[in-house]
Design an enzyme around this catalytic site. Sequence first.
Site, mmCIF file in Angstrom:
data_model
loop_
_atom_site.group_PDB
_atom_site.id
_atom_site.type_symbol
_atom_site.label_atom_id
_atom_site.label_comp_id
_atom_site.label_asym_id
_atom_site.label_seq_id
_atom_site.Cartn_x
_atom_site.Cartn_y
_atom_site.Cartn_z
ATOM 1 N N ASP A 151 19.681 84.954 42.882
ATOM 2 C CA ASP A 151 19.497 86.436 42.531
ATOM 3 C C ASP A 151 19.372 87.270 43.945
ATOM 4 O O ASP A 151 19.718 88.398 43.846
ATOM 5 C CB ASP A 151 18.438 86.622 41.444
ATOM 6 C CG ASP A 151 18.965 85.825 40.082
ATOM 7 O OD1 ASP A 151 20.108 85.463 39.903
ATOM 8 O OD2 ASP A 151 17.754 85.224 39.571
ATOM 9 N N HIS A 178 15.516 84.133 35.178
ATOM 10 C CA HIS A 178 16.782 84.151 35.775
ATOM 11 C C HIS A 178 17.776 83.920 34.557
ATOM 12 O O HIS A 178 18.297 83.005 34.298
ATOM 13 C CB HIS A 178 16.746 82.645 36.453
ATOM 14 C CG HIS A 178 18.278 82.472 37.148
ATOM 15 N ND1 HIS A 178 18.864 83.348 38.108
ATOM 16 C CD2 HIS A 178 19.021 81.388 36.591
ATOM 17 C CE1 HIS A 178 20.053 82.745 38.323
ATOM 18 N NE2 HIS A 178 20.181 81.474 37.484
HETATM 19 N N1 LIG Z 1 19.205 78.259 39.082
HETATM 20 C C1 LIG Z 1 20.214 78.930 39.511
HETATM 21 O O1 LIG Z 1 20.335 79.902 40.160
HETATM 22 C C2 LIG Z 1 21.684 78.163 38.886
HETATM 23 C C3 LIG Z 1 22.983 78.392 39.659
HETATM 24 C C4 LIG Z 1 23.965 77.945 39.435
HETATM 25 C C5 LIG Z 1 23.958 76.640 38.465
HETATM 26 N N2 LIG Z 1 22.675 76.443 37.923
HETATM 27 C C6 LIG Z 1 22.497 75.418 36.889
HETATM 28 O O2 LIG Z 1 22.357 74.118 37.725
HETATM 29 C C7 LIG Z 1 23.144 73.254 36.881
HETATM 30 C C8 LIG Z 1 24.079 72.339 37.713
HETATM 31 O O3 LIG Z 1 25.156 73.027 37.779
HETATM 32 P P1 LIG Z 1 26.746 72.393 38.344
HETATM 33 O O4 LIG Z 1 27.591 73.427 38.633
HETATM 34 O O5 LIG Z 1 25.977 71.565 39.580
HETATM 35 O O6 LIG Z 1 26.953 71.545 37.334
HETATM 36 P P2 LIG Z 1 27.720 70.116 37.428
HETATM 37 O O7 LIG Z 1 28.161 69.553 36.100
HETATM 38 O O8 LIG Z 1 29.003 70.122 38.405
HETATM 39 O O9 LIG Z 1 26.771 68.927 38.178
HETATM 40 C C9 LIG Z 1 25.850 68.597 37.286
HETATM 41 C C10 LIG Z 1 25.287 67.073 37.736
HETATM 42 O O10 LIG Z 1 24.245 66.783 37.020
HETATM 43 C C11 LIG Z 1 24.510 65.314 36.813
HETATM 44 N N3 LIG Z 1 23.565 65.040 35.825
HETATM 45 C C12 LIG Z 1 23.670 64.977 34.335
HETATM 46 N N4 LIG Z 1 22.224 64.377 33.769
HETATM 47 C C13 LIG Z 1 21.980 63.912 34.546
HETATM 48 C C14 LIG Z 1 20.397 63.341 34.679
HETATM 49 N N5 LIG Z 1 19.963 63.058 33.678
HETATM 50 N N6 LIG Z 1 20.021 62.721 35.768
HETATM 51 C C15 LIG Z 1 20.674 63.040 37.098
HETATM 52 N N7 LIG Z 1 21.653 63.717 37.048
HETATM 53 C C16 LIG Z 1 22.227 64.132 36.015
HETATM 54 C C17 LIG Z 1 25.879 65.099 36.316
HETATM 55 O O11 LIG Z 1 26.365 63.956 36.264
HETATM 56 C C18 LIG Z 1 26.296 65.984 37.330
HETATM 57 O O12 LIG Z 1 26.967 65.282 38.466
HETATM 58 C C19 LIG Z 1 23.391 73.844 35.534
HETATM 59 O O13 LIG Z 1 22.441 73.809 34.634
HETATM 60 C C20 LIG Z 1 23.678 75.302 36.088
HETATM 61 O O14 LIG Z 1 23.690 76.120 35.002
HETATM 62 C C21 LIG Z 1 21.564 77.162 38.341
HETATM 63 O O1 LIG Z 2 25.393 81.872 35.620
HETATM 64 C C1 LIG Z 2 25.119 80.624 35.745
HETATM 65 O O2 LIG Z 2 25.214 79.919 34.544
HETATM 66 C C2 LIG Z 2 24.687 79.620 36.868
HETATM 67 C C3 LIG Z 2 23.694 80.640 37.553
HETATM 68 O O3 LIG Z 2 22.492 80.855 36.928
HETATM 69 C C4 LIG Z 2 24.203 81.820 38.134
HETATM 70 O O4 LIG Z 2 23.226 82.861 38.222
HETATM 71 O O5 LIG Z 2 25.017 81.885 38.810
#
Ligand SMILES: NC(=O)c1ccc[n+]([C@@H]2O[C@H](COP(=O)([O-])OP(=O)(O)OC[C@H]3O[C@@H](n4cnc5c(N)ncnc54)[C@H](O)[C@@H]3O)[C@@H](O)[C@H]2O)c1
Ligand SMILES: O=C(O)C[C@H](O)C(=O)O
Length: 758
Positions: A151, A178
């Site tokens: 953010d 968030h």
């Molecule tokens: N905080 C933020 O600002 C922010 C930003 C973007 C994404 N996210 C969040 O991050 C998370 C991941 O996003 P992504 O795009 O990398 O998803 P993704 O699906 O590409 O990757 C997730 C990974 O987690 C692994 N996984 C699932 N269960 C697991 C477990 N029990 N132990 C270990 N690994 C496990 C999966 O195998 C996969 O490789 C999502 O929840 C998304 O919403 C947060």
């Molecule tokens: O938007 C989402 O689901 C992923 C992450 O929290 C973001 O802000 O990009």
Amino acid sequence: MVKAVVLGAAGGIGQPLSLLLKLNHDITELALYDIVNSQGVAADLAHIDTPAKVTGYLPPNNGLQSALTGAHLILIPAGVPRKPGMTRDDLFKINAGIVKDLAASIAQNAPKAFVLIISNPVNSTVPIFAEVLKKYKVFDPKRLMGVTTLDLVRASTFASEVLGADPREVRVPVIGGHSGVTIIPLLSQAKPSCTFTQDQIETLTNRIQFGGDEVVKAKDGSGSATLSMAHAGARFASRILDATIKKAPGITECCYINLDADEKCGIQIKNTTENLEYFSVSVELGPEGISKIYPIENLSRYEEKLLKDAIPELRGNITKGITFISEDSKFTQYKHIHENEKTKSQDDLVVSLGVNDLLQNDIIKVIAIILFFVGNIFVLSSMYALGITGTYLGDYFGILMDERVICFPFNVLENPMYHGSSMVFLATSLWYSSPAGIILTIWVFILYSIALQLEGPFTAMIYDKQQESGSQIAELLTIRAPFIQSLASNCDKISIRKLEIDAKRTLEQPWNEFVVLYVKVIISMTFQNILTLSRWSLPILYVLDYDLRLLAIKSDLIFMMTEKPPKNLEIAARAINKSFSICSLGVSRKWGTYYFAGLLFKTYFKLKQQNLCKNVMRSIKAASVDLPPFERFPKAHQVTYLYYHGLLLFLDAEYNLAEEKLVAAFRMCPKSNKKNKELIWIIRGILPSTEILSRYSRLNKLYKPFIDSIREGNVKNFDDALVMNEIKLVSQNTFLTVELAREIAMKVLFKKVIKLRW
Ligand SMILES: NC(=O)c1ccc[n+]([C@@H]2O[C@H](COP(=O)([O-])OP(=O)(O)OC[C@H]3O[C@@H](n4cnc5c(N)ncnc54)[C@H](O)[C@@H]3O)[C@@H](O)[C@H]2O)c1
Ligand SMILES: O=C(O)C[C@H](O)C(=O)O
């Protein structure tokens, strides 16, 4: 030595984040854990020429435990990302469980690590994580942070675009949470100091709040922000390392934290946020993590409104996370143990909760596979042995199976279906290292055992009863049976005609006839005329004697080869003779005379005691005055009697008389009864025409050689045929007759010879 760990390292964020961490020279060891492909990612990154040693871990062989052990910093992007149309809260269902499990393992293996949570919904996953650590008594609010850096990154980018400035120079604090409205950009406090119009503020605020949606929409179902998030995560990680490893002073960042991290200032924030426990605020980072929370102050009116709007949603997200753990049975169990066993050390308690970790080893997995395989063999082979209906509708209740099934697997286990299913349940629980599954399996096993306690004797009783069906039938049929009284008291209302129709419709042969006759007996008994043995009762006697004869023949045949063969047919003959005798004792019984005579003839012939037939004929002759005319007896009785009478005359060489009887029998014998007609032809000893012979194939086959030989006057052929067919002819009592016919063949031969001479 600085070990950084990425949980979810093979994912969209995990991979670029791991890359950026590998490029961070402060990290000496990089552990990549994921449920898939983490070793591939590790192998790839390991070729980069930076100091960090990269290792990949998967769940088997305590992969998570190994990855976490010795961790200084843990970043968690594990979990599912959003798709268009979803909110971050929609991810709760799946990600809450993932984060909870990872938290439990971190509590046990790396309780002192700094943990950065990226998995959404961050507003809830951070409280979940904190609650788990609290349960394990290792929660330190200074070391747990929800990553909201993206953010901040977006705020810098979007604001600098508006300002036309270098985004690296622009810094906008973002507080709150968030997700959507909980993201509160404080544009009034942007640095370097600048002014925006209200329109710009509102547009910028909205874009920062919903920047995530922009990416989700653009990726069109293939995920959410990954690369920008990896950058944000790596930047925040590097700030943590600056503060904790390099001990650099004055490092400030905004992140989502438990406000107890700094008690004094936390209270100020709680007061401002109507007592929220978690909030994203500007913090100072020190060697122990969060060293100070900066107060929220100097908000513009617009920002105050944003804060007010954010609070309810944020509170809901926090409560949801906390409740998720407080209602989790595993932790309730933990609390219970803890309260009751205050003397136990914390480590003991952790061990008591870590059953599933004990289950995670190769031997257990092999046991699980064997149990699964063996269990399924038992279940499937029982089903095969019992059939689908037998399985589901009750072999055990003896409803469908004629006999208890004793083939495999019932010859190995008494209750293979129950035990097999229990094995499969246990195997599945062990495979998934689930203590809850094991407890459920034990519970199911106990229930099965209780069920078997009841079912076993019941089943045995049913099969025993099946064996006893003979005595049951006897009980049912006795005229002393308890229900007879009520039948008797209602018998004046019974219509035999209707009973016959109903019985025919609902019961199989011969039970339908049997029921009708049985009721007739009861009615007759009730009206006290049982002794008169009226004509209707004769069929019962017919059936009994007929069957008695059949059974006697069969049993004599079975024991024929024994040293002392039984003489059941002779005994049966005596019983039939008795039936014949009682026919002369009452008017209505006389109607059975020729039936029993016929049956006796058959029996005497079988016993080769034809001479006894004469006694029967004599008795009939003596009683003939009282007997109804022969033609009024049932046709079947007449035919049999005439046939045997003819046969006896035939054997006495009374050919003309025999012919008379046999012709009469033949005429009376229905066309459909071909077999009997053939028999009569045979006895008549007439040379039948070719046309007649062709109608009776058996007759044709046996007698044609004789008939042809006679026609041709071929005595040699005749003699050969006699030798060939001796046994058959003897069994049909025609050997002597046919032998006599040789004379005719001789006559024809002579005639032919004489013709030749002249
Ligand atoms: N905080 C933020 O600002 C922010 C930003 C973007 C994404 N996210 C969040 O991050 C998370 C991941 O996003 P992504 O795009 O990398 O998803 P993704 O699906 O590409 O990757 C997730 C990974 O987690 C692994 N996984 C699932 N269960 C697991 C477990 N029990 N132990 C270990 N690994 C496990 C999966 O195998 C996969 O490789 C999502 O929840 C998304 O919403 C947060
Ligand atoms: O938007 C989402 O689901 C992923 C992450 O929290 C973001 O802000 O990009």
